[in-house]
Design a protein around this motif. Structure first.
Motif, mmCIF file in Angstrom:
data_model
loop_
_atom_site.group_PDB
_atom_site.id
_atom_site.type_symbol
_atom_site.label_atom_id
_atom_site.label_comp_id
_atom_site.label_asym_id
_atom_site.label_seq_id
_atom_site.Cartn_x
_atom_site.Cartn_y
_atom_site.Cartn_z
ATOM 1 N N PRO A 106 0.985 -1.244 -0.007
ATOM 2 C CA PRO A 106 0.005 -0.060 0.019
ATOM 3 C C PRO A 106 0.886 1.463 -0.049
ATOM 4 O O PRO A 106 1.168 1.864 1.162
ATOM 5 C CB PRO A 106 -0.812 -0.059 1.285
ATOM 6 N N PHE A 107 1.207 1.857 -1.088
ATOM 7 C CA PHE A 107 1.721 3.056 -1.222
ATOM 8 C C PHE A 107 1.168 4.175 -0.874
ATOM 9 O O PHE A 107 -0.005 4.304 -1.181
ATOM 10 C CB PHE A 107 2.458 2.997 -2.705
ATOM 11 N N THR A 108 1.863 5.254 -0.544
ATOM 12 C CA THR A 108 1.257 6.504 0.120
ATOM 13 C C THR A 108 1.506 7.638 -0.788
ATOM 14 O O THR A 108 2.224 7.536 -1.761
ATOM 15 C CB THR A 108 1.491 6.934 1.438
ATOM 16 N N ILE A 109 0.839 8.769 -0.462
ATOM 17 C CA ILE A 109 1.138 9.874 -1.015
ATOM 18 C C ILE A 109 2.830 10.363 -1.195
ATOM 19 O O ILE A 109 3.170 10.640 -2.082
ATOM 20 C CB ILE A 109 0.171 11.135 -0.728
ATOM 21 N N LYS A 110 3.433 9.831 0.043
ATOM 22 C CA LYS A 110 4.387 10.323 0.248
ATOM 23 C C LYS A 110 5.483 9.510 -0.652
ATOM 24 O O LYS A 110 6.555 10.042 -1.365
ATOM 25 C CB LYS A 110 4.981 10.016 1.736
ATOM 26 N N LEU A 119 -2.916 7.631 2.396
ATOM 27 C CA LEU A 119 -2.555 8.722 3.216
ATOM 28 C C LEU A 119 -1.427 8.177 4.373
ATOM 29 O O LEU A 119 -1.711 7.397 4.963
ATOM 30 C CB LEU A 119 -3.756 9.479 3.945
ATOM 31 N N PRO A 120 -0.307 9.015 4.300
ATOM 32 C CA PRO A 120 0.607 8.484 5.605
ATOM 33 C C PRO A 120 0.053 8.795 6.896
ATOM 34 O O PRO A 120 -0.539 9.849 6.924
ATOM 35 C CB PRO A 120 1.902 9.209 5.063
ATOM 36 N N PHE A 121 0.036 7.905 7.834
ATOM 37 C CA PHE A 121 -0.474 8.015 9.101
ATOM 38 C C PHE A 121 0.175 7.610 10.115
ATOM 39 O O PHE A 121 -0.084 7.820 11.409
ATOM 40 C CB PHE A 121 -1.969 7.440 9.050
ATOM 41 N N LEU A 180 -6.244 5.582 9.523
ATOM 42 C CA LEU A 180 -6.201 4.438 9.028
ATOM 43 C C LEU A 180 -7.672 3.561 8.647
ATOM 44 O O LEU A 180 -7.558 2.996 7.619
ATOM 45 C CB LEU A 180 -6.222 3.342 10.492
ATOM 46 N N ASN A 181 -8.735 4.182 9.361
ATOM 47 C CA ASN A 181 -9.891 3.728 8.840
ATOM 48 C C ASN A 181 -10.356 4.112 7.286
ATOM 49 O O ASN A 181 -10.912 3.359 6.518
ATOM 50 C CB ASN A 181 -11.119 4.031 9.946
ATOM 51 N N LEU A 182 -9.987 5.449 6.947
ATOM 52 C CA LEU A 182 -10.093 6.014 5.811
ATOM 53 C C LEU A 182 -9.506 5.403 4.876
ATOM 54 O O LEU A 182 -9.877 5.021 3.783
ATOM 55 C CB LEU A 182 -9.781 7.658 5.938
ATOM 56 N N ASN A 183 -8.171 5.248 5.099
ATOM 57 C CA ASN A 183 -7.402 4.089 4.160
ATOM 58 C C ASN A 183 -7.886 2.847 3.683
ATOM 59 O O ASN A 183 -7.869 2.476 2.556
ATOM 60 C CB ASN A 183 -5.790 4.127 4.682
ATOM 61 N N SER A 184 -8.457 2.260 4.812
ATOM 62 C CA SER A 184 -8.846 1.167 4.705
ATOM 63 C C SER A 184 -10.412 0.759 3.975
ATOM 64 O O SER A 184 -10.635 -0.057 3.367
ATOM 65 C CB SER A 184 -9.291 0.326 5.903
ATOM 66 N N PHE A 185 -10.993 1.892 3.730
ATOM 67 C CA PHE A 185 -12.192 2.124 3.124
ATOM 68 C C PHE A 185 -11.707 2.024 1.937
ATOM 69 O O PHE A 185 -12.470 1.551 0.832
ATOM 70 C CB PHE A 185 -12.944 3.470 3.373
#
Length: 399
Positions: A42-46, A90-92, A105-110
């Motif tokens: 799971p790559f992030t925006i970073k 999103l990095p978190f 975490l929940n937003l990414n998981s969605f």
């Protein structure tokens, strides 16, 4: 192999890269008789930004949807695997505030779950077996979110506390408790997880024996200057003190380190020695030819809470080529007693290198190769699928 199943692998590693990955090897072989969807790291925006700056290797075009996020990949075992890249998340991990951490975490998981479900629908894969490969941080948040009929945690290392702190331990333990079964890569790791989930099994790491054995030694090297090799990531696990001592003591030996230099201090400390060479990482199929030119192979890991869970992939790779192996005693690996040399001090490590080279024979070369033959990825994949089938039978009994 048994009847065809739909299997989705939620991975914490990339499909491609410089080194052999157990997840990729097993998934590639399971694809011989199953429908496989491999979900990329799971790559992030970073990661996206760093890649655009030339400092990363994220698949930017696919992440942004400029190219298809879902493609087919051909494996080294002549199988075909469906490969999914997620949109940038999103990095978190850096959030100290627990509410903010959980929110992102929940937003990414969605978005994670939505992307997987879309791919499954496109592939007409229903009621899959979900194999979460060392991705416990997202594990609980994705649990029962993609229509899966079985959840398996494939755990090949201890909790990633370096990145996530104590949250990694919480996620790892909680996820292990909630899945239908756990598969680990070492006996030690299995013993540490048995109390979390009684359905804990072991499938140890293997080797692409046919590829490595093509470059196997048949005789001892005749070179006057002996070569000591290390191939793999040069990271926080590396026992720099032991290796530097050994290089100092064995000034007439050539030391070659091939791999991704994650820990810059290793290069700073060792590069000025005239008998040391650093080479960039190579593709997995290039490794055997490098190994056959070595008189001994090293696995110099620090003895820590992190490394005691490791079953190193490279040990079987070294043995497949017939190269003697010298290790620090970072993990309990009794199956290699007599076929590899484990040491507990820097002095013993140094002496082991000398003795393994001086006492090596063609008979020992054959013994190492024969041992490695029994650890092929093909045999590991058969074991892995048998365990999946056993979990399915047990799950059906309970439903």
């Amino acid at each position: 192999m048994s009847n065809k199943k739909n299997i989705v692998c939620v991975s914490n590693t990339t499909w491609e890269g410089f080194y052999t990955k157990s997840t990729v090897q097993l998934v590639s072989l399971l694809a011989k008789s199953n429908n496989l969807l491999f979900v990329e790291y799971p790559f992030t925006i970073k990661d996206l930004i760093f890649t655009l700056m030339g400092k990363g290797r994220a698949p930017v075009a696919r992440m942004l949807g400029l190219k298809s996020r879902l493609v087919k990949k051909n494996s080294t075992f002549n199988t075909e695997v469906n490969h999914l890249v997620l949109p940038p998340l999103l990095p978190f991990a850096f959030f100290k505030n627990e509410k903010l951490y959980q929110f992102f975490l929940n937003l990414n998981s969605f978005f994670y779950a939505r992307s997987i479900k879309r791919a499954l629908r496109k592939l007409n894969m229903t009621k899959p077996v979900s194999v979460n490969a060392y991705n416990a941080i997202y594990g609980n948040a994705l649990l029962n979110k993609i229509g899966e009929k079985l959840n398996i945690y494939y755990c090949y290392d201890g909790p990633d506390v370096r990145r996530y702190g104590d949250r990694a331990i919480v996620s790892d333990h909680s996820f292990a408790e909630n899945v239908d079964g756990v598969i680990t890569t070492s006996d030690f790791l299995a013993e540490s997880m048995n109390h979390l989930n009684p359905q804990t099994k072991v499938v140890k790491n293997g080797v692409d024996f046919q590829v490595f054995n093509k470059s196997a030694k048949s005789s001892l090297r005749g070179a006057v200057k002996k070569k000591v090799g290390y191939i793999g990531s040069l990271d926080h696990r590396f026992d720099l003190e032991t290796v530097e001592y050994t290089i100092q003591q064995l000034a007439d030996y050539e030391f070659e380190f091939v791999g991704d230099l994650m820990n810059k201090k290793i290069h700073e400390v060792l590069a000025h020695y005239p008998n040391v060479t650093f080479l960039p990482p190579v593709k997995p199929h290039e490794v055997p030819d490098l190994l056959k030119d070595c008189d001994v192979g090293l696995i110099p890991y620090l003895c820590t809470e992190y490394t005691k869970n490791i079953y190193p992939l490279k040990i079987n790779e070294y043995l497949s080529v017939g190269v003697p192996v010298v290790l620090t005693s970072f993990a309990h690996l009794p199956e290699f007693d007599g076929v590899a040399n484990f040491t507990t001090t820097k002095e013993a490590f140094c002496e082991a290198i000398k003795s393994e080279i001086e006492l090596d024979t063609e008979a020992k070369i054959k013994e190492r190769i024969e041992y490695a033959k029994g650890t092929s990825w093909e045999s590991r994949a058969v074991d892995f699928e048998k365990i999946i089938d056993g979990f399915l039978i047990e799950s059906n009994k309970n439903n």
